[in-house]
Design an enzyme around this catalytic site. Structure first.
Site, PDB file in Angstrom:
ATOM      1  N   SER A 261       0.827  -1.196   0.000  1.00  0.00           N
ATOM      2  CA  SER A 261       0.000   0.000   0.000  1.00  0.00           C
ATOM      3  C   SER A 261       0.866   1.252   0.000  1.00  0.00           C
ATOM      4  O   SER A 261       2.068   1.190   0.202  1.00  0.00           O
ATOM      5  CB  SER A 261      -0.895   0.004   1.244  1.00  0.00           C
ATOM      6  OG  SER A 261      -0.113   0.259   2.392  1.00  0.00           O
ATOM      7  N   LYS A 262       0.206   2.359  -0.210  1.00  0.00           N
ATOM      8  CA  LYS A 262       0.891   3.639  -0.216  1.00  0.00           C
ATOM      9  C   LYS A 262       1.604   3.878   1.117  1.00  0.00           C
ATOM     10  O   LYS A 262       2.710   4.401   1.159  1.00  0.00           O
ATOM     11  CB  LYS A 262      -0.137   4.741  -0.450  1.00  0.00           C
ATOM     12  CG  LYS A 262       0.459   6.058  -0.886  1.00  0.00           C
ATOM     13  CD  LYS A 262      -0.580   7.143  -0.914  1.00  0.00           C
ATOM     14  CE  LYS A 262      -0.659   7.900   0.413  1.00  0.00           C
ATOM     15  NZ  LYS A 262       0.619   8.467   0.830  1.00  0.00           N
TER      16      LYS A 262
END
Length: 507
Positions: A261-262
RNA sequence: GGCCCAUUCGUCUAUCGGUUAGGACGCCAGGUUUUCAUCCUGGAAAGAGCGGUUCGAUUCCGCUAUGGGCUACCA
């Protein structure tokens, strides 16, 4: 009859393009090119609530930077448009009506609150054959009542009617046959009257069919809904042209568990987006591979090998080679942890392969911004000299700054170790010798090295005792290219000046 | 919870029943570089567990464990 290969990448414009999405697009691209097929760019913006302005442009710019090209689609044109789902409302409505008419779908009036209540009331509640008769829909309501509700403008959704107890086979190129029983499927929402838009599932099937997509290559997160998609092809009578599926393994966090994920990028200090992304809602800025100094070819090469490999020991591959070698059958089935260190290694490799002159041209504006300049040929020379210790092009300044700026301080440890009481006299003698050299000899790396070395030998000095402080005077630290690579660029006057400064400062 | 997918060095992976289980990143050691980096050489490092099938299983099957995904009027 074999159809012309047509594949698509169909992102949702809900934000920046995730690096996993880049890999999915890359695999689609490689597959299309290898088969002389077409690659289509479709925008799946059926969720009006999640639309993010600028996302579509961002995605297009990302692929442009990466060098992944499309044959058709949003901003690329083509004969199967429009390619933005929000512009295809009327098309979807036709197909929704068809399903309704065939009795393969039905209208449901249940409000979100009612559904929520059901879910809390019944554990594992699922809207399906076992529960739909207890809900408010066109199956339970009289025709009159349905008409009345519609006339009142009441909002409804269309749900697919799934018959239980049927085995559905999904044939996946990567995973083989996946069988599931239709009983575990729920009556998914296909269309919502509130905005007149379909959901992913319906739009996806209709578009893939209309756009004559032959292969659906997408992330593993879609595998659970693949049976529903197969069923929809069947409902529409499109089974003979149903695309083949290939569900790709996911990109996972480098540490721990879960998909990349970011946040992982922020936490571990690496980009998860191709380009820097400015979130219009939060104002947050996320780093990009481009801005971090990556070469697009390196990013692509690295990503390609996360979940696929050609079966040989070759790792560095051009796009053309990847197109040649790529096979969906050789994709792995399990998720790949994202190894950022290896990504850096790829960039280092690609940087070594770059032409010095090209690098110099790119680097020159940086030099100028620092208030210096140098002609490209000479800049190429120093770039070539420091290249091997650089991973990203944007590290070039750090590695070459001493060519432009004389050291103002000297590495303390190095001074302690290398600057001896006799150094002052020895470097003084070196300066006197350098003064006797011609400028022509001085600017030749080979000649100047030969001359100075033999001078040191005939003078009876210890080689290290001269060379190490010499380097310290020029660079300020014990690092950098060969001494004579440096002096040839610096020139006689500057070289002597730096030695004299060091003698003054360090005694 | 339910359903689906997966499981070889720390990481990415090769192996299509018989191999000293190979390569790469990273790590460690040595060499080269009178510096650093590069480069070269070497090293440590793996078949989740248990049952089958088989003359023989990392490879085929089952179970367990673990990991992941999905389970929205999101994609």
């Amino acid at each position: 009859m074999t159809r012309k290969v047509r594949v698509r990448f169909a992102p949702s414009p809900t934000g920046a393009l995730h690096i996993g999405g880049v890999r999915t697009a890359l695999y689609n691209y490689l597959f299309a090119k290898q088969h002389g097929g077409e690659f289509i760019f479709r925008i799946e913006d059926t969720d009006s609530n999640r639309f993010v302005p600028g996302a579509e442009e961002y995605i297009i710019e990302s692929f442009k930077w990466l060098g992944i090209t499309f044959d058709e689609g949003v901003s690329f044109g083509g004969n199967y448009g429009p390619y933005r789902q929000s512009e295809r409302k009327d098309i979807y409505k036709t197909y929704v009506d068809e399903l309704l008419a065939k009795g393969l779908a039905y209208m449901a009036f249940d409000t979100p609150e009612e559904l929520e209540a059901k879910r809390t009331e019944i554990a594992n509640f699922q809207y399906d054959a076992s529960t739909r008769l207890a809900m408010n829909n066109s199956l339970t309501l009289s025709e009159g009542e349905v008409a009345q509700r519609l006339a009142n403008g009441e909002k409804y959704v269309v749900r697919v009617k799934i018959e239980p107890g049927e085995e559905i086979l999904v044939n996946d190129i990567i995973r083989g046959e996946v069988r599931i029983n239709s009983s575990i499927l729920d009556d998914k929402v296909l269309y919502k009257s509130s905005d007149g838009l379909p959901t992913y599932h319906l739009a996806n099937i209709v578009d893939d069919h209309l756009m004559e997509i032959t292969h659906v290559i997408r992330g593993e997160e879609w595998l659970p809904s693949a049976p529903l998609h197969v069923l929809l092809y069947r409902y529409f009578g499109w089974t003979d042209t149903m695309p083949q599926f290939a569900h790709l393994p996911l990109l996972l966090k480098p540490d721990g568990n879960g998909k990349l994920s970011k946040r992982d990028g922020d936490r571990l200090g690496f980009p998860v987006f191709p380009l820097e992304w400015h979130d219009p809602k939060t104002g947050e800025v996320s780093s990009g591979y481009r801005e971090s100094g990556y070469f697009p070819e390196a990013v692509l090469n690295f990503l390609a090998l996360l979940g696929w490999n050609p079966g040989t020991e070759q790792e560095i591959m051009t796009m053309d080679e990847m197109v040649q070698l790529f096979h969906l059958e050789k994709c792995s089935k399990s998720g790949a942890k994202f190894d950022y260190e290896k990504g850096k290694w790829f960039n280092h490799q690609y940087l070594q392969l770059k032409d010095n002159m090209d690098l110099a041209k790119q680097f020159r504006p940086t030099v100028q911004a620092k208030g210096f300049d140098m002609e490209e040929a000479q800049l190429a020379q120093i770039v070539g000299a420091v290249k091997s210790r650089v991973t990203f092009a944007n590290e070039l300044w750090d590695q070459t700054s001493f060519y432009f700026v004389a050291p103002t301080q000297y590495d303390e440890k190095a001074v302690q170790k290398r600057w001896k009481p006799e150094t002052k006299n020895e470097l003084g003698a070196l300066v006197n010798y350098l003064k006797t050299m011609s400028d022509a000899d001085f600017s030749s790396v080979e000649l100047s090295e030969k001359l100075v070395i033999s001078w040191i030998e005939t003078s009876g000095y210890n080689m290290g005792n001269v060379m190490n402080p010499f380097r310290l005077s020029l660079v300020g630290e014990m690092k950098g290219p060969h001494i004579f690579d440096i002096t040839a660029v610096l020139g006689k006057a500057e070289t002597i000046r730096r030695i004299q400064t060091a003698i003054e400062k360090l005694g």
